[in-house]
Design a protein around this motif. Structure first.
Motif, PDB file in Angstrom:
ATOM      1  N   SER A  62       1.033  -1.184   0.102  1.00 50.51           N
ATOM      2  CA  SER A  62       0.176   0.207   0.487  1.00 50.51           C
ATOM      3  C   SER A  62       0.916   0.988   0.218  1.00 50.51           C
ATOM      4  CB  SER A  62      -0.919  -0.157   1.035  1.00 50.51           C
ATOM      5  OG  SER A  62      -1.841   1.080   1.381  1.00 50.51           O
ATOM      6  N   LYS A 121      -4.850  -1.125   2.856  1.00 53.85           N
ATOM      7  CA  LYS A 121      -5.345   0.291   1.817  1.00 53.85           C
ATOM      8  C   LYS A 121      -4.934   0.386   0.218  1.00 53.85           C
ATOM      9  CE  LYS A 121      -6.671   2.831   6.042  1.00 53.85           C
ATOM     10  NZ  LYS A 121      -6.062   4.035   6.819  1.00 53.85           N
ATOM     11  N   PRO A 144      -4.788   6.182  -0.115  1.00 53.92           N
ATOM     12  CA  PRO A 144      -6.087   6.320   0.831  1.00 53.92           C
ATOM     13  C   PRO A 144      -5.757   7.035   0.966  1.00 53.92           C
ATOM     14  CG  PRO A 144      -4.206   4.201   1.381  1.00 53.92           C
ATOM     15  CD  PRO A 144      -4.113   5.030  -0.040  1.00 53.92           C
ATOM     16  N   ASP A 181      -0.479   0.738   5.785  1.00 53.14           N
ATOM     17  CA  ASP A 181      -1.256  -0.322   6.408  1.00 53.14           C
ATOM     18  C   ASP A 181      -1.277  -1.130   4.838  1.00 53.14           C
ATOM     19  OD1 ASP A 181      -3.673  -2.003   6.592  1.00 53.14           O
ATOM     20  OD2 ASP A 181      -5.006  -0.500   7.365  1.00 53.14           O
ATOM     21  N   SER A 203      -0.589   3.815   2.057  1.00 52.21           N
ATOM     22  CA  SER A 203      -0.420   3.812   3.199  1.00 52.21           C
ATOM     23  C   SER A 203       0.623   3.073   3.873  1.00 52.21           C
ATOM     24  CB  SER A 203      -1.439   3.852   3.565  1.00 52.21           C
ATOM     25  OG  SER A 203      -1.908   2.618   3.965  1.00 52.21           O
ATOM     26  N   TRP A 224      -5.371   9.206   6.926  1.00 51.19           N
ATOM     27  CA  TRP A 224      -4.638   8.632   7.905  1.00 51.19           C
ATOM     28  C   TRP A 224      -3.332   9.615   7.942  1.00 51.19           C
ATOM     29  CZ3 TRP A 224       0.310   6.715   6.451  1.00 51.19           C
ATOM     30  CH2 TRP A 224       0.457   7.175   4.846  1.00 51.19           C
TER      31      TRP A 224
END
Length: 557
Positions: free
Chosen positions: A493, A500, A504, A497, A495, A507
């Motif tokens: 990702s 996700k 995204p 995480d 991100s 965040w």
């Protein structure tokens, strides 16, 4: 279609001496490793040092998905495509690591008719470079532990040893261990420790960043292995074993020369992980390729937010070169997955998921534009791609005002990479790259982390654990605040995480801990659940490998 191994076994490749001769390397300068592999000593680079550099093309990709983007396949296919249209091209790629080869990732030598040869050697032990790094790392660790046991004149605090053990295999059970059990005479001083995979070792990063033997020595000397009871850093030089480490690494520093299935020369050298180190091949091999080729194709690990960002902000600063063009690899299937599609449900692989998935492509395009280097989107074609989807991607690239080309090198080899090769030549001849790094290294460590988090990943901000806060403060006070940063995070990702997809928003990047790679010359903020020792899946790739009756490897991908 035949398997990658079958295609490779049937390939009509050249003796390595003929491959070397294509780029002006004399046979007497080669250190052969069989018929198809050779090491090229640093003296060759010295011989050609006054030659002008060729054009450097950096290949990167959108965020990885199980659908496959085909970054390495496209890199090798581009090398073959440039060769197909008569250009003097040299590849400069990373060496695969055994852990991922036997784990879930598999090898990293391309696929189909776009491969480097011989895949069974490159993906496995190759010329022993990774094993040499493991040995040098563990020698340093052994000398450190012995020093503590035999008097500890440096006053090393066993609770502040930062150097772990290493091995080139995925072993989650060794991430956190206690060593020194059995009493001082037989076991040493008990304390917590652990293992990292060899490609996460700082020595792997150092080998890939070193410019020559002297630079390698200086970098090894500067590795911080621990802190004293009064919080002063202890460096490898103080332990007196750097000379022995140099002996172990004396051959590993020399680039490895192989070839594509179509006979183009490729240096495969260096193996730092892209999500926990800088993730590119060695500076030495790229410099050698730039002196010997008119066009050099290199690759950054994982997606543009990881490998390319670190290439531009770490490697380019240290190496003194920068790309003339960046190729951003994507595929229609991968874009659909970023838009919510499921590979197991054909109904979800539709135009809506494709359009939604453009967010990931766009995020990477805009992130790369910050460096001042022209970009080409390479769309890796699959036989399942529908015409309406192809047209949709074309129209979107036009909307984004970005150059693009389709590639089907997996099936057609160099012929399938000609369109991309011609687009690359048009771009590097028609536009001047004006490279600029993303941040000033003299900014605070926190500010540099924030810039990458917000401008590359799209985070709103950064959150730090108390442990990370304390380490950053200590590193700034010790004078290491001007080093660039090398963020360790998931490759699945943009991100931190892995669940996700797309691009995204809303965040914060979570920095769990911070390490220093002083010899390599960067600070490593570790984010999310990122680990420096991968684990195996329930059904790792190793379960499908074997040797057949003729002695051929089967099941290697």
């Amino acid at each position: 279609m035949k398997t990658d191994l079958e295609i490779a076994y049937e390939a009509n490749v050249l003796p390595i001496e003929e491959v070397a001769a294509k780029i002006g390397i004399n046979t007497k300068d080669l250190i052969p490793y069989g018929k198809s592999i050779a090491k090229v000593p640093l003296s060759v680079l010295e011989k050609h040092k006054d030659k002008p550099d060729g054009k450097l093309i950096l290949v990167t990709a959108i965020t990885a998905t199980p659908a496959g983007e085909g970054k390495t396949v496209t890199s090798i296919g581009l090398i073959q495509g440039l060769g197909k249209i008569g250009e003097n091209v040299v590849g400069a790629l990373r060496e695969p690591s055994l852990g991922p080869t036997f784990g879930i990732k598999g090898g990293a030598t391309g696929g189909g008719y776009a491969q480097v040869y011989p895949m069974w050697d490159i993906d496995l032990h190759f010329t022993g470079d990774i094993h040499a790094v493991s040995a040098a790392h563990n020698l340093l660790s052994s000398i450190l532990e012995n020093h503590i046991t035999k008097g500890n004149e440096l006053g090393i605090d066993p609770t502040q040893i930062t150097l772990k053990k290493t091995m080139d295999m995925n072993c989650r059970e060794l991430r956190n261990i206690v060593i020194g059990l059995g009493g001082k005479k037989t076991g040493g001083i008990p304390h917590e420790n652990g293992f990292i995979i060899t490609s996460a070792s700082e020595i792997s990063a150092i080998l890939a960043l070193a410019s020559d033997f002297n630079d390698l020595r200086k970098r090894l000397e500067n590795i911080i292995v621990a802190y004293t009871y009064d919080n002063k850093p202890v460096k490898a030089k103080q332990l007196g074993c750097v000379g022995a480490m140099m002996v172990i690494l004396k051959d590993a520093i020399n680039p490895n020369l192989v070839q594509t299935l179509e006979g183009q020369p490729v240096f495969v050298h260096g193996f730092p992980f892209a999500n926990i180190a800088h993730g590119t091949n060695s500076i030495i091999s790229t410099r050698m390729a730039l002196k010997l080729g008119d066009y050099v194709v290199t690759e950054a690990g994982f997606a543009a937010d990881l490998g390319a960002e670190k290439f531009m902000n770490i490697v380019c600063r240290q190496a003194g070169y920068s790309p003339d063009c960046i190729v951003l690899v994507t595929s229609i299937r991968a874009l659909m997955m970023h838009g919510g599609a499921n590979l197991e449900n054909e109904n979800t692989m539709n135009i809506n998921s494709l359009v939604n998935g453009f967010s990931n492509l766009d995020k990477h395009i805009n992130g790369l534009r910050q460096y001042g280097v022209p970009i080409i989107v390479a769309i890796n074609r699959f036989s399942s791609d529908k015409k309406e989807h192809v047209v949709c991607v074309e129209n979107h690239c036009k909307t984004m005002n970005v150059n693009y080309a389709f590639s089907d090198v997996f099936v057609n080899g160099g012929a399938g990479g000609e369109a991309l090769a011609k687009e690359v030549i048009k771009i590097v001849k028609g536009r001047k790259a004006v490279y600029k790094p993303l941040y000033d290294v003299n900014l605070s460590l926190k500010k540099k982390i924030e810039i990458v988090a917000t401008k590359v990943y799209g985070a709103d901000g950064v959150e730090y654990s108390s442990k990370a806060e304390n380490t950053l403060e200590k590193l700034e006070k010790l004078g290491y605040g001007s080093l660039p940063i090398c963020i360790a995070k998931t490759q699945a990702s943009i991100s931190d995480d892995p669940e996700k997809k797309g691009a995204p928003t809303g965040w914060n990047l979570k920095v769990r801990e911070v390490n220093i790679s002083n010899g390599a010359g960067f600070i490593v903020p570790v984010c999310g659940e990122m680990t420096l020792m991968p684990g195996l899946s329930k059904n790792p790739a190793a379960m499908n490998m074997d040797i057949d009756k003729s002695g051929h490897i089967i099941g290697l991908k």
